[in-house]
Design an enzyme around this catalytic site. Sequence first.
Site, PDB file in Angstrom:
ATOM      1  N   LYS A  35       0.840  -1.208   0.000  1.00 17.03           N
ATOM      2  CA  LYS A  35       0.000   0.000   0.000  1.00 17.03           C
ATOM      3  C   LYS A  35       0.868   1.248   0.000  1.00 17.03           C
ATOM      4  O   LYS A  35       2.090   1.167   0.190  1.00 17.03           O
ATOM      5  CB  LYS A  35      -0.922  -0.030   1.215  1.00 17.03           C
ATOM      6  CG  LYS A  35      -0.202   0.057   2.536  1.00 17.03           C
ATOM      7  CD  LYS A  35      -1.148  -0.264   3.682  1.00 17.03           C
ATOM      8  CE  LYS A  35      -0.429  -0.200   5.012  1.00 17.03           C
ATOM      9  NZ  LYS A  35      -1.265  -0.737   6.091  1.00 17.03           N
ATOM     10  N   TYR A 269      17.975  29.242   9.903  1.00 14.35           N
ATOM     11  CA  TYR A 269      16.785  29.995  10.327  1.00 14.35           C
ATOM     12  C   TYR A 269      16.582  29.892  11.827  1.00 14.35           C
ATOM     13  O   TYR A 269      16.718  28.809  12.419  1.00 14.35           O
ATOM     14  CB  TYR A 269      15.537  29.441   9.638  1.00 14.35           C
ATOM     15  CG  TYR A 269      15.448  29.784   8.172  1.00 14.35           C
ATOM     16  CD1 TYR A 269      15.427  31.111   7.745  1.00 14.35           C
ATOM     17  CD2 TYR A 269      15.367  28.782   7.218  1.00 14.35           C
ATOM     18  CE1 TYR A 269      15.324  31.425   6.385  1.00 14.35           C
ATOM     19  CE2 TYR A 269      15.258  29.075   5.873  1.00 14.35           C
ATOM     20  CZ  TYR A 269      15.238  30.404   5.456  1.00 14.35           C
ATOM     21  OH  TYR A 269      15.139  30.691   4.131  1.00 14.35           O
TER      22      TYR A 269
HETATM   23  C1  LIG Z   1      -0.517  -1.783   6.697  1.00 10.45           C
HETATM   24  C2  LIG Z   1      -1.095  -3.051   7.115  1.00 10.45           C
HETATM   25  C3  LIG Z   1      -0.275  -4.158   7.369  1.00 10.45           C
HETATM   26  C4  LIG Z   1       1.230  -4.087   7.359  1.00 10.45           C
HETATM   27  O1  LIG Z   1       1.646  -3.477   8.552  1.00 10.45           O
HETATM   28  P1  LIG Z   1       3.210  -3.315   8.913  1.00 10.45           P
HETATM   29  O2  LIG Z   1       3.204  -2.756  10.280  1.00 10.45           O
HETATM   30  O3  LIG Z   1       3.751  -2.341   7.912  1.00 10.45           O
HETATM   31  O4  LIG Z   1       3.822  -4.637   8.792  1.00 10.45           O
HETATM   32  C5  LIG Z   1      -0.889  -5.365   7.671  1.00 10.45           C
HETATM   33  N1  LIG Z   1      -2.247  -5.464   7.738  1.00 10.45           N
HETATM   34  C6  LIG Z   1      -3.061  -4.422   7.504  1.00 10.45           C
HETATM   35  C7  LIG Z   1      -4.524  -4.606   7.618  1.00 10.45           C
HETATM   36  C8  LIG Z   1      -2.521  -3.180   7.202  1.00 10.45           C
HETATM   37  O5  LIG Z   1      -3.334  -2.154   6.980  1.00 10.45           O
END
Ligand SMILES: *Cc1c(COP(=O)(O)O)cnc(C)c1O
Length: 388
Positions: A35, A269
């Site tokens: 994702k 800054y």
């Molecule tokens: C993002 C996600 C994962 C992966 O999580 P990590 O902490 O990056 O391993 C697994 N299951 C779901 C439902 C997620 O949304």
Amino acid sequence: MPRPILATIHLPALQHNLQRCRRAGGSARVWAVLKANAYGHGIERVFDALRAADGLALLDLGEAERLRALGWRGPILLLEGAFEPRDLETCSRLQLWHVVHRSEQIDWLAAHKCETPQRVFLKMNSGMNRLGLRPEAFRAAYTRLSHLPQVEEISLMTHFSDADGQRAGQMGVQHQLEAFVRASHDLPGERSLCNSAALLRHGLALRLGSGPEAQPLAADWTRPGIALYGSSPDFPTHSAAHWALEPAMTLASQLIAVQELAAGETVGYGSTYTAPGAMRIGIVACGYADGYPRHAPGHNAHGGPVLVRGVRTRLVGRVSMDMLAVDLGPVEAQLGPCHAGDEVTLWGRSRCGALLPIDEVAHAAGTLGYELMCALAARVPVAVEPLP
Ligand SMILES: *Cc1c(COP(=O)(O)O)cnc(C)c1O
């Protein structure tokens, strides 16, 4: 010459990390979570390294389309399921498996006309209170789904809120594991519970239930994300090196100027850093518009970590939009004078092989490796280290 900043995506590291996650789950199949454009690495870039997974999980239908365009014919799981009824048509067209986490999605399925029935993952809200049906509503949802001709197979899933640590003096997964098992132990179907933290910390050690035949927590499908990209899911308790994960992204730049400061002079800054004595600083072509965290500290002697020519030093002053400043003292003490053009590693691996874990940079800035990877800016050019 373009600005000398470059991100490199290391396909050998992604491949290694996938194998590492696979081993941590025993015989479980692996959903590689891609994702958010593969956590900022780019779906098209990582595909060759992660296509050895059993399935690819994400939540944007456009990203699923991109995977099919790359030629991926294996399973794709939509982690948030359909957002509206017509998404089910896309699921049918692209053969996507999808999560069902609220009852309206079952209504949509019941009204959906499809030739081939679909694979769904019914999600339980076992305590995170984000997505999923509550344990007391789970069985009824399961029964309803199981009577739909639109549904081929139902798998069961849940997601942990505290897999990276403890909760109320117990392992962080304990209360949700109990809720999940209590409400679903006698329902048929494959199971998926583990994100990276649950997989690496407990995947084979904990079990779904107490009998000798009870499955390990890794169950039928694991869902690692962050570990694939070489960041530790439970930093600072454990580092990526502890979990034998390799960094999948390097962000590198160069010095574009060197300044000589006298005692009492300030940097950047807001003049937040004052030189305690004569010192040389390097100006680096990287700022928050590249995705570097603006809140990384540089106001005192404990500035955020940076590598110059592979030697560890620290930020001085505030990070600005296009530049940041580093103390050259530790580098020049080891290697002699620095010059414009010298290599700077913001995170990842330097040319000589020195490592700066993204987790350490993130931690210094009060955030997580997840956020830094995903925030890599579009203006940063990206190279790919290919598979051997
Ligand atoms: C993002 C996600 C994962 C992966 O999580 P990590 O902490 O990056 O391993 C697994 N299951 C779901 C439902 C997620 O949304």
